[in-house]
Design a protein around this motif. Structure first.
Motif, PDB file in Angstrom:
ATOM      1  N   PRO A 167       0.801  -1.230   0.000  1.00 56.21           N
ATOM      2  CA  PRO A 167       0.000   0.000   0.000  1.00 56.21           C
ATOM      3  C   PRO A 167       0.832   1.277   0.000  1.00 56.21           C
ATOM      4  O   PRO A 167       0.305   2.340  -0.281  1.00 56.21           O
ATOM      5  N   PHE A 168       2.105   1.183   0.301  1.00 56.61           N
ATOM      6  CA  PHE A 168       2.909   2.418   0.344  1.00 56.61           C
ATOM      7  C   PHE A 168       3.871   2.523  -0.826  1.00 56.61           C
ATOM      8  O   PHE A 168       4.679   3.449  -0.882  1.00 56.61           O
ATOM      9  N   ALA A 169       3.801   1.561  -1.745  1.00 56.73           N
ATOM     10  CA  ALA A 169       4.704   1.607  -2.894  1.00 56.73           C
ATOM     11  C   ALA A 169       4.402   2.845  -3.722  1.00 56.73           C
ATOM     12  O   ALA A 169       3.255   3.207  -3.929  1.00 56.73           O
ATOM     13  N   GLY A 170       5.425   3.504  -4.184  1.00 52.44           N
ATOM     14  CA  GLY A 170       5.243   4.638  -5.076  1.00 52.44           C
ATOM     15  C   GLY A 170       4.877   5.931  -4.375  1.00 52.44           C
ATOM     16  O   GLY A 170       4.657   6.938  -5.025  1.00 52.44           O
ATOM     17  N   LEU A 171       4.793   5.925  -3.033  1.00 52.00           N
ATOM     18  CA  LEU A 171       4.508   7.170  -2.321  1.00 52.00           C
ATOM     19  C   LEU A 171       5.813   7.787  -1.833  1.00 52.00           C
ATOM     20  O   LEU A 171       6.795   7.085  -1.583  1.00 52.00           O
ATOM     21  N   ASP A 172       5.802   9.108  -1.667  1.00 52.63           N
ATOM     22  CA  ASP A 172       6.974   9.779  -1.086  1.00 52.63           C
ATOM     23  C   ASP A 172       7.214   9.234   0.317  1.00 52.63           C
ATOM     24  O   ASP A 172       6.276   8.829   1.003  1.00 52.63           O
ATOM     25  N   VAL A 173       8.457   9.273   0.741  1.00 53.39           N
ATOM     26  CA  VAL A 173       8.807   8.710   2.046  1.00 53.39           C
ATOM     27  C   VAL A 173       7.975   9.342   3.156  1.00 53.39           C
ATOM     28  O   VAL A 173       7.426   8.667   4.017  1.00 53.39           O
ATOM     29  N   GLY A 174       7.865  10.681   3.129  1.00 55.16           N
ATOM     30  CA  GLY A 174       7.122  11.383   4.173  1.00 55.16           C
ATOM     31  C   GLY A 174       5.656  10.973   4.190  1.00 55.16           C
ATOM     32  O   GLY A 174       5.065  10.704   5.246  1.00 55.16           O
ATOM     33  N   VAL A 175       5.057  10.928   2.987  1.00 56.33           N
ATOM     34  CA  VAL A 175       3.659  10.537   2.858  1.00 56.33           C
ATOM     35  C   VAL A 175       3.471   9.100   3.352  1.00 56.33           C
ATOM     36  O   VAL A 175       2.536   8.793   4.095  1.00 56.33           O
ATOM     37  N   ALA A 176       4.399   8.226   2.960  1.00 53.61           N
ATOM     38  CA  ALA A 176       4.301   6.828   3.360  1.00 53.61           C
ATOM     39  C   ALA A 176       4.361   6.695   4.876  1.00 53.61           C
ATOM     40  O   ALA A 176       3.608   5.932   5.473  1.00 53.61           O
ATOM     41  N   THR A 177       5.220   7.474   5.509  1.00 51.29           N
ATOM     42  CA  THR A 177       5.365   7.398   6.959  1.00 51.29           C
ATOM     43  C   THR A 177       4.079   7.817   7.654  1.00 51.29           C
ATOM     44  O   THR A 177       3.587   7.128   8.557  1.00 51.29           O
ATOM     45  N   ALA A 178       3.497   8.946   7.199  1.00 56.40           N
ATOM     46  CA  ALA A 178       2.251   9.413   7.801  1.00 56.40           C
ATOM     47  C   ALA A 178       1.150   8.379   7.616  1.00 56.40           C
ATOM     48  O   ALA A 178       0.401   8.053   8.540  1.00 56.40           O
ATOM     49  N   LEU A 179       1.070   7.836   6.402  1.00 60.27           N
ATOM     50  CA  LEU A 179       0.007   6.880   6.075  1.00 60.27           C
ATOM     51  C   LEU A 179       0.192   5.577   6.862  1.00 60.27           C
ATOM     52  O   LEU A 179      -0.775   4.955   7.299  1.00 60.27           O
ATOM     53  N   ARG A 180       1.452   5.201   7.096  1.00 62.25           N
ATOM     54  CA  ARG A 180       1.743   3.976   7.843  1.00 62.25           C
ATOM     55  C   ARG A 180       1.190   4.099   9.267  1.00 62.25           C
ATOM     56  O   ARG A 180       0.575   3.173   9.784  1.00 62.25           O
ATOM     57  N   LEU A 181       1.387   5.287   9.862  1.00 68.22           N
ATOM     58  CA  LEU A 181       0.869   5.506  11.217  1.00 68.22           C
ATOM     59  C   LEU A 181      -0.658   5.455  11.225  1.00 68.22           C
ATOM     60  O   LEU A 181      -1.269   4.850  12.104  1.00 68.22           O
ATOM     61  N   GLU A 182      -1.265   6.100  10.220  1.00 69.39           N
ATOM     62  CA  GLU A 182      -2.727   6.072  10.140  1.00 69.39           C
ATOM     63  C   GLU A 182      -3.235   4.650   9.987  1.00 69.39           C
ATOM     64  O   GLU A 182      -4.187   4.236  10.646  1.00 69.39           O
ATOM     65  N   LEU A 183      -2.573   3.917   9.085  1.00 71.38           N
ATOM     66  CA  LEU A 183      -3.024   2.553   8.818  1.00 71.38           C
ATOM     67  C   LEU A 183      -2.895   1.708  10.084  1.00 71.38           C
ATOM     68  O   LEU A 183      -3.769   0.894  10.384  1.00 71.38           O
ATOM     69  N   ALA A 184      -1.823   1.925  10.847  1.00 72.99           N
ATOM     70  CA  ALA A 184      -1.633   1.178  12.092  1.00 72.99           C
ATOM     71  C   ALA A 184      -2.833   1.409  13.012  1.00 72.99           C
ATOM     72  O   ALA A 184      -3.347   0.469  13.618  1.00 72.99           O
ATOM     73  N   ARG A 185      -3.313   2.646  13.059  1.00 71.69           N
ATOM     74  CA  ARG A 185      -4.460   2.961  13.906  1.00 71.69           C
ATOM     75  C   ARG A 185      -5.717   2.234  13.417  1.00 71.69           C
ATOM     76  O   ARG A 185      -6.459   1.657  14.188  1.00 71.69           O
ATOM     77  N   HIS A 186      -5.924   2.274  12.083  1.00 68.72           N
ATOM     78  CA  HIS A 186      -7.129   1.642  11.540  1.00 68.72           C
ATOM     79  C   HIS A 186      -7.078   0.130  11.696  1.00 68.72           C
ATOM     80  O   HIS A 186      -8.085  -0.508  11.972  1.00 68.72           O
ATOM     81  N   LEU A 187      -5.881  -0.430  11.517  1.00 66.76           N
ATOM     82  CA  LEU A 187      -5.769  -1.887  11.640  1.00 66.76           C
ATOM     83  C   LEU A 187      -5.980  -2.312  13.087  1.00 66.76           C
ATOM     84  O   LEU A 187      -6.510  -3.387  13.362  1.00 66.76           O
ATOM     85  N   ALA A 188      -5.597  -1.444  14.037  1.00 72.42           N
ATOM     86  CA  ALA A 188      -5.779  -1.779  15.447  1.00 72.42           C
ATOM     87  C   ALA A 188      -7.266  -1.891  15.787  1.00 72.42           C
ATOM     88  O   ALA A 188      -7.663  -2.710  16.609  1.00 72.42           O
ATOM     89  N   SER A 189      -8.101  -1.055  15.119  1.00 68.07           N
ATOM     90  CA  SER A 189      -9.526  -1.107  15.439  1.00 68.07           C
ATOM     91  C   SER A 189     -10.293  -2.014  14.471  1.00 68.07           C
ATOM     92  O   SER A 189     -11.510  -2.116  14.553  1.00 68.07           O
ATOM     93  N   TYR A 190      -9.570  -2.670  13.573  1.00 64.12           N
ATOM     94  CA  TYR A 190     -10.220  -3.539  12.588  1.00 64.12           C
ATOM     95  C   TYR A 190     -10.264  -4.949  13.152  1.00 64.12           C
ATOM     96  O   TYR A 190      -9.228  -5.483  13.563  1.00 64.12           O
ATOM     97  N   ASP A 191     -11.454  -5.561  13.194  1.00 61.82           N
ATOM     98  CA  ASP A 191     -11.526  -6.854  13.855  1.00 61.82           C
ATOM     99  C   ASP A 191     -11.452  -8.026  12.875  1.00 61.82           C
ATOM    100  O   ASP A 191     -11.591  -9.176  13.280  1.00 61.82           O
ATOM    101  N   GLY A 192     -11.238  -7.747  11.602  1.00 63.20           N
ATOM    102  CA  GLY A 192     -11.013  -8.834  10.653  1.00 63.20           C
ATOM    103  C   GLY A 192      -9.536  -9.187  10.584  1.00 63.20           C
ATOM    104  O   GLY A 192      -8.737  -8.753  11.411  1.00 63.20           O
ATOM    105  N   ILE A 193      -9.201  -9.983   9.568  1.00 67.64           N
ATOM    106  CA  ILE A 193      -7.811 -10.399   9.395  1.00 67.64           C
ATOM    107  C   ILE A 193      -7.199  -9.562   8.274  1.00 67.64           C
ATOM    108  O   ILE A 193      -7.822  -9.379   7.227  1.00 67.64           O
ATOM    109  N   ALA A 194      -6.012  -9.040   8.500  1.00 64.03           N
ATOM    110  CA  ALA A 194      -5.362  -8.250   7.453  1.00 64.03           C
ATOM    111  C   ALA A 194      -4.084  -8.948   7.001  1.00 64.03           C
ATOM    112  O   ALA A 194      -3.294  -9.408   7.828  1.00 64.03           O
TER     113      ALA A 194
END
Lengths: 336, 272
Positions: A167-194
């Motif tokens: 999901p972070f391929a092709g994004l700028d490093v800064g953008v990828a870092t911000a998005l990685r943190l966001e995704l970590a938050r969403h995955l923490a509240s996601y009760d399915g399997i990722a």
């Protein structure tokens, strides 16, 4: 290959139990419990994307997939009948639909009324902080914004299985870092399997509960991110986490590139941890210079810029590498 | 730096264009342009409106407009599904069918007319069955005009839409499937909207082909004023008796053709 560190789901119960066999490309078993995030790493061509596509039903599969006690393979389920969300490498947002309609698409196709689907889509865009972009078409979004829409679109129908292909391929490093943190938050509240396919050790370490290492279509290692990073069993993961790994007959030896001593003359002492070879490349790595040395295998060594100049460590230079016994970690070949 | 500027610089530094290319090129251009200019010059503008008002012309105009409109509707309604099948479903004989669909593009229209007679004529394979069952025959009716027009126009439409469907690819169909959409929903909400430029271009092409259709129509439907006499058929008839009418009608079709070209301008006339 056994699933070692994580308690696997029991057959018939909640979670994912999959035996994925795609002739010539993949032969892997993967299990996960609800709420678990599995990072799938491995070199190009290892079968990572094939694994996701096999779970989604996009490639023909021998074997079985069972999600929350229901089989997806016997009888075979169509792609649209599987409760999954797929985040594609290139986002693949529908170019003719607004961000909102993209996110609402999965809800609408599963029969949610238009107004409710739109309300839910707004909620999702809001969670990603981009609800003000709801009316925009994909071509009016930046790479990071488009990827947020793509992840929101996959999550909105609350699938049992979320498949993310780099999901972070092709994004700028800064953008990828911000998005990685966001995704970590969403995955923490996601009760399915990722399942998250990634090339980046950082993704595996920050997002995953379990790391699954694929090599040549087979599972080479599974374990917690910490365990896999500390005791890699494949060259690829060793490279990813910046370790040298040497496989002996019955064990692995691993050591950090900063523990390697580089010299022009043959070093004294233990014969076991020294190699003669030529410098293949030298590149800045933090404060140090990272050398790739071709001996009987490829090894990496970090040296100071001063030493690089002093010893003339340019590609083609013949050098000796040695490591102190105390800096080498040895672990067993088989699953722990 | 634009390619335009580069072209200009090169043109002036590489020397004059050779006569061996300029002369034949100019001849070709003259051949294409001069008849159009003379048609405009020879059009009896003074009596233009009077000509338009005659019953024969009005009937032919009405019939041409009607037949070409129905043709486009039939092409869209039947041709879109056919294009989708050709682009998306891997069925046996697909390659053969695609080739067959393209044949009317190159078939002489008169031959198309003869082919239609063998199928739908009074004694044709399907036509005789229809006659025995219902007593109804197709040839020499307005229906026959529409069928002939559709036969020659459909390939333009189908190939245009199929090309658009292939260009947009199956990628978004896959995405839609992972989001739970069935194939019909996917077609409506994803595939068709993405192929819309091809649908519009195909419809314009089919309509233009239908406007000018003559050979298949006159062979299969005849040339009866009021029922099967379209503009081209009337032009053909008038040319022998009343050349002024023929020129007037030709002028109308020329204007429509140029308008069609203008509508397709963005697609074909802009150089890359």
């Amino acid at each position: 290959m056994a699933d070692d560190t994580v308690t696997g789901p029991s057959p018939g119960g909640p979670g994912l139990v999959a035996d994925l066999r795609v002739p010539g490309r993949l032969d892997a078993r993967v299990t996960a419990v609800p709420g678990e995030v599995v990072a799938v790493i491995g070199p190009n061509g290892a079968g990572k994307t094939t694994m996701l596509r096999a779970l989604a039903g996009l490639v023909e599969l021998e074997g079985s997939v069972e999600v929350d006690g229901a089989s997806w393979t016997d009888p075979p389920r169509l792609v649209r009948e599987r409760s999954l969300g797929f985040v594609f490498q290139d986002q693949s947002l529908f170019p003719h639909l607004s961000a909102l309609d993209n996110v609402a698409f999965g809800l609408r196709s599963r029969g949610v009324a238009r107004a409710r689907a739109a309300a839910t889509a707004h909620e999702w865009l809001d969670r990603f902080g981009i609800d003000d972009l709801a009316g925009r078409r994909p071509h009016e979004l930046s790479g990071g914004q488009a990827q947020r829409v793509a992840i929101a679109r996959a999550l909105a129908p609350a699938p049992s299985l979320l498949l993310l292909d780099e999901p972070f391929a092709g994004l700028d490093v800064g953008v990828a870092t911000a998005l990685r943190l966001e995704l970590a938050r969403h995955l923490a509240s996601y009760d399915g399997i990722a399942l998250l396919v990634t090339h980046d050790a950082l993704d595996a370490l920050t997002l995953a509960d379990t790391v699954l290492v694929l090599d040549g279509g087979r599972v080479a290692q599974t374990g917690t991110p910490h365990d896999v990073a500390a005791r890699p069993r494949t060259d690829h993961v060793a490279r990813l986490v910046g370790l040298n790994v040497i496989r002996d007959d019955d064990s692995f030896r691993s050591f950090s590139p900063s523990a390697v001593t580089v010299s022009l003359a043959q070093p004294e002492g233990s014969a076991r941890h020294r190699w003669h070879g030529t410098v293949l490349s030298a590149a800045p790595h933090g404060d140090a210079v990272r050398l790739l040395v071709g001996a009987d295998r490829e090894l990496i060594a970090d040296v100071t810029p001063a030493a690089t100049a002093e010893l003339g460590l340019v590609p083609g230079r013949a050098v000796w590498l040695s490591v102190k016994e105390t800096a080498v970690q040895t672990y067993a070949l088989g699953p722990t | 730096m634009t390619t335009h500027a580069t072209g200009r610089t090169l043109g002036s530094t590489l020397g004059r264009p050779p006569l061996a290319l300029v002369l034949p090129g100019a001849l070709a251009a003259a051949l294409l342009v001069v008849p159009l200019v003379t048609l405009v010059l020879d059009t009896p503008w003074g009596s233009f409106l009077d000509q338009l008002g005659t019953r024969a012309v009005r009937d032919a105009l009405r019939l041409t407009a009607l037949a070409s409109a129905i043709t486009v509707v039939v092409c869209v309604a039947l041709g879109t599904p056919l294009a989708w099948l050709l682009a998306r479903v891997d069925f046996p004989g697909r390659t053969l069918l695609r080739a067959a669909v393209a044949v009317p593009l190159v078939l002489p229209p008169v031959v198309a007319g003869v082919a239609l007679v063998t199928a739908l004529g009074r004694n044709g394979l399907v036509g005789s069955l229809l006659r025995d069952a219902t007593g109804w025959t197709i040839p020499y009716t307005t229906t026959a005009v529409v069928i002939a027009h559709t036969f020659v126009s459909m390939p333009f439409y189908v190939l245009s839409v199929e090309g658009a469907l292939r260009a947009s690819g199956e990628r978004y169909d896959v995405v839609a499937a992972t989001l739970g959409a069935d194939r019909w929903t996917t077609f409506r909400r994803v595939t068709l909207p993405l192929a819309m430029p091809g649908v519009i271009a195909g419809a314009i092409l089919a309509w233009a082909r239908s406007l000018g259709e003559f050979g298949a129509t006159i062979t299969f439907a005849g040339n009866y004023p009021g029922t099967t006499q379209t503009m081209p058929s009337l032009i053909y008839q008038a040319l022998q008796s009343d050349p002024e009418v023929a020129r007037t009608l030709s002028m109308i079709l020329l204007v429509v053709s140029v308008a069609t070209l203008a509508a397709l301008r963005n697609r074909w006339l802009t150089t890359p």
